[in-house]
Scaffold this motif. Sequence first.
Motif, mmCIF file in Angstrom:
data_model
loop_
_atom_site.group_PDB
_atom_site.id
_atom_site.type_symbol
_atom_site.label_atom_id
_atom_site.label_comp_id
_atom_site.label_asym_id
_atom_site.label_seq_id
_atom_site.Cartn_x
_atom_site.Cartn_y
_atom_site.Cartn_z
ATOM 1 N N ARG A 149 35.161 38.201 46.881
ATOM 2 C CA ARG A 149 35.038 38.851 48.191
ATOM 3 C C ARG A 149 35.730 40.205 48.194
ATOM 4 O O ARG A 149 35.195 41.197 48.705
ATOM 5 C CB ARG A 149 35.616 37.970 49.301
ATOM 6 N N ALA A 150 36.941 40.237 47.635
ATOM 7 C CA ALA A 150 37.688 41.494 47.592
ATOM 8 C C ALA A 150 36.973 42.527 46.729
ATOM 9 O O ALA A 150 36.822 43.704 47.121
ATOM 10 C CB ALA A 150 39.092 41.233 47.049
ATOM 11 N N ALA A 151 36.530 42.112 45.575
ATOM 12 C CA ALA A 151 35.899 43.040 44.642
ATOM 13 C C ALA A 151 34.595 43.601 45.193
ATOM 14 O O ALA A 151 34.271 44.778 44.967
ATOM 15 C CB ALA A 151 35.659 42.337 43.304
ATOM 16 N N GLU A 152 33.832 42.770 45.908
ATOM 17 C CA GLU A 152 32.583 43.247 46.506
ATOM 18 C C GLU A 152 32.828 44.416 47.456
ATOM 19 O O GLU A 152 32.126 45.431 47.426
ATOM 20 C CB GLU A 152 31.921 42.109 47.290
ATOM 21 N N ILE A 153 33.832 44.278 48.297
ATOM 22 C CA ILE A 153 34.124 45.334 49.267
ATOM 23 C C ILE A 153 34.573 46.593 48.545
ATOM 24 O O ILE A 153 34.094 47.704 48.820
ATOM 25 C CB ILE A 153 35.196 44.859 50.271
ATOM 26 N N MET A 154 35.495 46.422 47.587
ATOM 27 C CA MET A 154 36.077 47.603 46.961
ATOM 28 C C MET A 154 35.081 48.327 46.065
ATOM 29 O O MET A 154 35.012 49.557 46.078
ATOM 30 C CB MET A 154 37.331 47.205 46.169
ATOM 31 N N ARG A 155 34.305 47.600 45.283
ATOM 32 C CA ARG A 155 33.344 48.275 44.420
ATOM 33 C C ARG A 155 32.270 49.002 45.233
ATOM 34 O O ARG A 155 31.822 50.096 44.861
ATOM 35 C CB ARG A 155 32.674 47.276 43.478
ATOM 36 N N THR A 156 31.896 48.418 46.363
ATOM 37 C CA THR A 156 30.832 49.017 47.180
ATOM 38 C C THR A 156 31.315 50.222 47.961
ATOM 39 O O THR A 156 30.606 51.236 48.061
ATOM 40 C CB THR A 156 30.264 47.961 48.152
ATOM 41 N N ASP A 157 32.520 50.140 48.504
ATOM 42 C CA ASP A 157 32.946 51.124 49.505
ATOM 43 C C ASP A 157 34.100 52.036 49.088
ATOM 44 O O ASP A 157 34.413 52.983 49.810
ATOM 45 C CB ASP A 157 33.339 50.402 50.797
ATOM 46 N N PRO A 178 35.320 54.599 46.341
ATOM 47 C CA PRO A 178 34.842 55.336 45.167
ATOM 48 C C PRO A 178 35.896 55.542 44.086
ATOM 49 O O PRO A 178 35.547 55.944 42.966
ATOM 50 C CB PRO A 178 34.394 56.679 45.765
ATOM 51 N N ASN A 179 37.151 55.271 44.388
ATOM 52 C CA ASN A 179 38.222 55.593 43.440
ATOM 53 C C ASN A 179 38.677 54.399 42.601
ATOM 54 O O ASN A 179 39.719 54.478 41.943
ATOM 55 C CB ASN A 179 39.419 56.190 44.188
ATOM 56 N N TRP A 180 37.921 53.295 42.637
ATOM 57 C CA TRP A 180 38.221 52.206 41.699
ATOM 58 C C TRP A 180 37.585 52.586 40.360
ATOM 59 O O TRP A 180 36.367 52.670 40.240
ATOM 60 C CB TRP A 180 37.668 50.892 42.218
ATOM 61 N N ASP A 181 38.433 52.840 39.391
ATOM 62 C CA ASP A 181 37.985 53.329 38.099
ATOM 63 C C ASP A 181 36.898 52.434 37.502
ATOM 64 O O ASP A 181 37.026 51.211 37.479
ATOM 65 C CB ASP A 181 39.178 53.400 37.148
ATOM 66 N N THR A 182 35.844 53.042 37.002
ATOM 67 C CA THR A 182 34.701 52.288 36.490
ATOM 68 C C THR A 182 35.096 51.344 35.367
ATOM 69 O O THR A 182 34.608 50.206 35.298
ATOM 70 C CB THR A 182 33.608 53.250 35.992
ATOM 71 N N SER A 183 35.990 51.785 34.488
ATOM 72 C CA SER A 183 36.411 50.914 33.385
ATOM 73 C C SER A 183 37.191 49.714 33.896
ATOM 74 O O SER A 183 37.093 48.612 33.332
ATOM 75 C CB SER A 183 37.252 51.704 32.376
ATOM 76 N N ARG A 184 37.938 49.893 34.978
ATOM 77 C CA ARG A 184 38.676 48.770 35.567
ATOM 78 C C ARG A 184 37.724 47.807 36.269
ATOM 79 O O ARG A 184 37.928 46.595 36.251
ATOM 80 C CB ARG A 184 39.732 49.293 36.546
ATOM 81 N N VAL A 185 36.691 48.347 36.901
ATOM 82 C CA VAL A 185 35.678 47.483 37.512
ATOM 83 C C VAL A 185 35.028 46.621 36.431
ATOM 84 O O VAL A 185 34.857 45.414 36.594
ATOM 85 C CB VAL A 185 34.613 48.312 38.254
ATOM 86 N N THR A 186 34.667 47.239 35.336
ATOM 87 C CA THR A 186 34.043 46.505 34.227
ATOM 88 C C THR A 186 34.976 45.432 33.697
ATOM 89 O O THR A 186 34.547 44.304 33.402
ATOM 90 C CB THR A 186 33.665 47.480 33.103
ATOM 91 N N ARG A 187 36.246 45.765 33.583
ATOM 92 C CA ARG A 187 37.233 44.773 33.110
ATOM 93 C C ARG A 187 37.345 43.612 34.080
ATOM 94 O O ARG A 187 37.460 42.454 33.670
ATOM 95 C CB ARG A 187 38.590 45.458 32.918
ATOM 96 N N PHE A 188 37.302 43.904 35.370
ATOM 97 C CA PHE A 188 37.368 42.835 36.366
ATOM 98 C C PHE A 188 36.127 41.957 36.290
ATOM 99 O O PHE A 188 36.201 40.734 36.415
ATOM 100 C CB PHE A 188 37.524 43.430 37.773
#
Length: 398
Positions: free
Chosen positions: A161-169, A171-181
């Motif tokens: 739930r948390a990741a859905e909100i942050m990845r969507t809205d 923009p400053n969550w680093d792409t490599s960190r998103v991939t790691r998550f």
Amino acid sequence: MNASKRLGFAVVGALLAGGLLLAACAVPDDRRAGDVVFRHPGVVVDRGGLRQAKRMVAAGEEPWLSAYRALLTSRYASLDYTPHPADVVPCPFNSGPQSCLDERQDAIAAYTHALLWSVNGRTAHARKAVQIMDAWSAVMKQHREDNAALQAAWSGSSWARAAEIMRTDYPNWDTSRVTRFEEMLRKAYLPAVRAQVPAYNGNWELAMTAAAVSIAVFLEDQAVFRESLERFRARVPAYFYLRADGPRPVAPRYAAIETADQVKAYWFDQGTYVDGIAQETCRNLMHVGYALAATAHIAETAWHQGIDLYGEQSARLRTALEFHAKYQLGAEAPPWLCGGKLERTMGPDLEVALHHYETRTGAKLPYTRALVEKTRPAGTDELFVAWETVSHGQVPPV
């Protein structure tokens, strides 16, 4: 939470006639046969719900304002919150190291800050949500011991739930960190929550399925998404009984029970089956609450992805909600029900389901509404339910 090794029955889905029919409403298209087009954010909460929460809090409207204040002043909302990540989380039955509690709390904290970011727009909350998730994705590898699947389910639901909100809205969550998550969820959570637990108490598989469908949406994993829908369709009828199922419940898939005595044992010595009763009613209402919340989370997530699981199980779920809300509110249990003794320990578990059936369909659920209003503002159960008056609150219907 203990797992029951006693076996149980799979139930054929059925709907009650008459007054339990759904009111007319706009519903998503059902795409059972093919892939869905994933919509984000779409894990329990969606953009419309988040915008409504933001608008209602800004306008000072209830019940959102009181719920927001409770959210903002909770310990999970502190900008000084410190995560405690671990590479392995071992959780045996009935106990476990501090890492079990830390994981669940950190996942709830990440969702808390993500929700706050959506409602008040403070970048500090966005940064904190990302910080917590990054800390865990840097080290987390595996869940172990008896409660591994349930622990992964509880935490995985909140992470998604948390990741859905942050990845969507954000923009400053680093792409490599998103991939790691994403890789953390795929490798450290999905294998655990997809495990087969047919003979365990049904709240296990429902919580596991809620996590699996949530992670599937975040990862856009079509196969896991479809698998989760089918687990829902099999387990919900095996957990909540309707007379249309026959004289007694039948087992969850792959659980071999063949006698009335075995069914009774699996249902905690309950031998009389009435509309709405659940497999764990005579254990306590706390675990039924977990099951109702998980069921609603699955159906809500599917709804946002265009599939109406609520409608498929409308009569069953509405009857179960009213049955258990009535007794949680204090109605006297008759002698045939759990020997006249009930543990009335349900938590803040019904807001999402009430929102769907009342707001979207116009159904009347008086006991459910009374219980929701009594427990507002809904906080968190410290497992996987969190702040649902903020995300799904509504005023009483006229």
